[in-house]
Design a protein around this motif. Structure first.
Motif, PDB file in Angstrom:
ATOM      1  N   LEU A   1       0.850  -1.189   0.000  1.00 49.74           N
ATOM      2  CA  LEU A   1       0.000   0.000   0.000  1.00 49.74           C
ATOM      3  C   LEU A   1       0.885   1.237   0.000  1.00 49.74           C
ATOM      4  O   LEU A   1       1.691   1.438   0.904  1.00 49.74           O
ATOM      5  CB  LEU A   1      -0.908   0.000   1.226  1.00 49.74           C
ATOM      6  N   LEU A   2       0.753   2.066  -1.054  1.00 54.43           N
ATOM      7  CA  LEU A   2       1.493   3.322  -1.150  1.00 54.43           C
ATOM      8  C   LEU A   2       0.597   4.461  -0.677  1.00 54.43           C
ATOM      9  O   LEU A   2      -0.495   4.657  -1.213  1.00 54.43           O
ATOM     10  CB  LEU A   2       1.916   3.594  -2.605  1.00 54.43           C
ATOM     11  N   LEU A   3       1.062   5.203   0.309  1.00 50.75           N
ATOM     12  CA  LEU A   3       0.303   6.333   0.852  1.00 50.75           C
ATOM     13  C   LEU A   3       1.101   7.612   0.635  1.00 50.75           C
ATOM     14  O   LEU A   3       2.185   7.778   1.200  1.00 50.75           O
ATOM     15  CB  LEU A   3       0.054   6.132   2.348  1.00 50.75           C
ATOM     16  N   ASP A   4       0.565   8.512  -0.175  1.00 51.51           N
ATOM     17  CA  ASP A   4       1.249   9.768  -0.484  1.00 51.51           C
ATOM     18  C   ASP A   4       0.728  10.864   0.437  1.00 51.51           C
ATOM     19  O   ASP A   4      -0.349  11.408   0.222  1.00 51.51           O
ATOM     20  CB  ASP A   4       1.022  10.126  -1.954  1.00 51.51           C
ATOM     21  N   GLU A   5       1.492  11.158   1.492  1.00 48.05           N
ATOM     22  CA  GLU A   5       1.157  12.196   2.473  1.00 48.05           C
ATOM     23  C   GLU A   5      -0.301  12.098   2.951  1.00 48.05           C
ATOM     24  O   GLU A   5      -1.102  13.014   2.750  1.00 48.05           O
ATOM     25  CB  GLU A   5       1.432  13.581   1.893  1.00 48.05           C
ATOM     26  N   PRO A   6      -0.663  11.002   3.588  1.00 45.07           N
ATOM     27  CA  PRO A   6      -2.069  10.807   3.968  1.00 45.07           C
ATOM     28  C   PRO A   6      -2.589  11.778   5.010  1.00 45.07           C
ATOM     29  O   PRO A   6      -3.804  11.936   5.138  1.00 45.07           O
ATOM     30  CB  PRO A   6      -2.065   9.375   4.521  1.00 45.07           C
ATOM     31  N   SER A   7      -1.707  12.449   5.742  1.00 47.01           N
ATOM     32  CA  SER A   7      -2.180  13.367   6.793  1.00 47.01           C
ATOM     33  C   SER A   7      -2.217  14.819   6.335  1.00 47.01           C
ATOM     34  O   SER A   7      -2.618  15.699   7.109  1.00 47.01           O
ATOM     35  CB  SER A   7      -1.273  13.257   8.025  1.00 47.01           C
TER      36      SER A   7
ATOM     37  N   VAL B   1      -3.486   2.946   9.744  1.00 47.71           N
ATOM     38  CA  VAL B   1      -2.335   2.499   8.948  1.00 47.71           C
ATOM     39  C   VAL B   1      -1.531   1.457   9.723  1.00 47.71           C
ATOM     40  O   VAL B   1      -1.092   0.441   9.164  1.00 47.71           O
ATOM     41  CB  VAL B   1      -1.445   3.697   8.556  1.00 47.71           C
ATOM     42  N   LEU B   2      -1.349   1.673  11.007  1.00 48.87           N
ATOM     43  CA  LEU B   2      -0.651   0.693  11.838  1.00 48.87           C
ATOM     44  C   LEU B   2      -1.409  -0.633  11.865  1.00 48.87           C
ATOM     45  O   LEU B   2      -0.802  -1.711  11.794  1.00 48.87           O
ATOM     46  CB  LEU B   2      -0.480   1.236  13.260  1.00 48.87           C
ATOM     47  N   GLU B   3      -2.722  -0.565  11.953  1.00 45.16           N
ATOM     48  CA  GLU B   3      -3.543  -1.779  11.965  1.00 45.16           C
ATOM     49  C   GLU B   3      -3.431  -2.524  10.640  1.00 45.16           C
ATOM     50  O   GLU B   3      -3.328  -3.762  10.609  1.00 45.16           O
ATOM     51  CB  GLU B   3      -4.998  -1.420  12.262  1.00 45.16           C
ATOM     52  N   ILE B   4      -3.442  -1.780   9.529  1.00 51.30           N
ATOM     53  CA  ILE B   4      -3.297  -2.387   8.197  1.00 51.30           C
ATOM     54  C   ILE B   4      -1.960  -3.115   8.100  1.00 51.30           C
ATOM     55  O   ILE B   4      -1.866  -4.242   7.609  1.00 51.30           O
ATOM     56  CB  ILE B   4      -3.416  -1.306   7.110  1.00 51.30           C
ATOM     57  N   ASN B   5      -0.914  -2.481   8.582  1.00 52.87           N
ATOM     58  CA  ASN B   5       0.417  -3.075   8.530  1.00 52.87           C
ATOM     59  C   ASN B   5       0.505  -4.321   9.410  1.00 52.87           C
ATOM     60  O   ASN B   5       1.074  -5.344   9.010  1.00 52.87           O
ATOM     61  CB  ASN B   5       1.450  -2.035   8.949  1.00 52.87           C
TER      62      ASN B   5
ATOM     63  N   ALA C   1      -1.784  -6.311  10.052  1.00 52.33           N
ATOM     64  CA  ALA C   1      -2.562  -7.379   9.423  1.00 52.33           C
ATOM     65  C   ALA C   1      -1.813  -8.048   8.274  1.00 52.33           C
ATOM     66  O   ALA C   1      -2.303  -9.019   7.697  1.00 52.33           O
ATOM     67  CB  ALA C   1      -3.898  -6.830   8.922  1.00 52.33           C
ATOM     68  N   GLY C   2      -0.630  -7.523   7.933  1.00 47.83           N
ATOM     69  CA  GLY C   2       0.202  -8.191   6.938  1.00 47.83           C
ATOM     70  C   GLY C   2       0.451  -7.442   5.644  1.00 47.83           C
ATOM     71  O   GLY C   2       1.164  -7.952   4.769  1.00 47.83           O
ATOM     72  N   THR C   3      -0.104  -6.245   5.486  1.00 42.50           N
ATOM     73  CA  THR C   3       0.128  -5.459   4.271  1.00 42.50           C
ATOM     74  C   THR C   3       1.350  -4.567   4.459  1.00 42.50           C
ATOM     75  O   THR C   3       1.439  -3.831   5.436  1.00 42.50           O
ATOM     76  CB  THR C   3      -1.100  -4.576   3.946  1.00 42.50           C
ATOM     77  N   THR C   4       2.283  -4.640   3.513  1.00 41.91           N
ATOM     78  CA  THR C   4       3.439  -3.749   3.547  1.00 41.91           C
ATOM     79  C   THR C   4       2.979  -2.340   3.192  1.00 41.91           C
ATOM     80  O   THR C   4       2.206  -2.152   2.249  1.00 41.91           O
ATOM     81  CB  THR C   4       4.507  -4.209   2.544  1.00 41.91           C
ATOM     82  N   VAL C   5       3.458  -1.353   3.939  1.00 41.82           N
ATOM     83  CA  VAL C   5       3.050   0.038   3.724  1.00 41.82           C
ATOM     84  C   VAL C   5       4.273   0.886   3.418  1.00 41.82           C
ATOM     85  O   VAL C   5       5.261   0.852   4.158  1.00 41.82           O
ATOM     86  CB  VAL C   5       2.317   0.606   4.961  1.00 41.82           C
TER      87      VAL C   5
END
Length: 199
Positions: free
Chosen positions: A124-130, A145-149, A151-155
């Protein structure tokens, strides 16, 4: 990635667009067919949340989310994926029938992240999400985002804010002039760049 806005934006856009050649070799490694009209990055298991969100503001939240699951494997699990992203962002459940353009900035960012997750990406690529969000919304996004990571998704996240990188990243890369000038854990970077002292 920790960098200035312009350098970071260019780098993440090129990565999301697969603008670095040798796509034929990647396709051969993946050993599967590719679909015309569907972004290659998505077909390779990469989800992209661009700066500015880029939602279809005249479409409903539900329709925006469904656009994230147009690949056959994701479309087959659309109902399950919808339930999972709503569990991550409960505030969106009541907004599903609403036009995305009527949502607040924070809610729109939630939709953008949820849409990328609908395809079950491996990266998952996040471009300046905040960027431009209220502090309490930023906290919600960071926690998710921490929860997604976990769960096994690379961020891979880009930011101009060191405190955000400190909180979210296992490893940090510093980008300057289009090149990575330093990379490592927070402790390693602090050893490389000790705080300046004023006498």
């Amino acid at each position: 990635l920790l960098a200035s806005h312009a350098a970071m934006h260019t780098a993440i856009e090129r990565l999301a667009a697969f603008d670095f050649g040798k796509v034929d070799k990647i396709a051969a490694i993946e050993s599967r067919g590719f679909l015309f009209g569907v972004p290659l990055a998505q077909q390779l298991g990469i989800g992209f949340v661009p700066e500015g969100r880029r939602l279809f503001t005249g479409m409903t939240v539900r329709e925006n989310l469904e656009l994230g699951s147009i690949l056959p494997h994701a479309k087959a699990r659309r109902r399950e994926e919808m339930a999972e992203v709503i569990a991550l962002f409960p505030a969106l459940e009541a907004k599903l029938p609403s036009p995305a353009g009527e949502l607040s900035g924070g809610q729109q960012q939630m939709v953008a992240i949820a849409r990328a997750l609908m395809a079950r990406p491996r990266l998952l690529l996040l471009d300046e999400p905040s960027l431009g969000l209220a502090p309490q919304v930023v906290e919600t996004i960071v926690d998710t985002v921490l929860e997604i990571n976990r769960a096994g998704t690379t961020v891979l996240l880009t930011t101009q804010h060191l405190e955000e990188a400190e909180h979210l990243a296992d490893r940090i890369a510093v980008l300057h002039g289009g090149r990575i000038i330093a990379e490592g854990t927070l402790a390693e970077l602090r050893r490389l760049f000790p705080p300046a002292t004023v006498e």
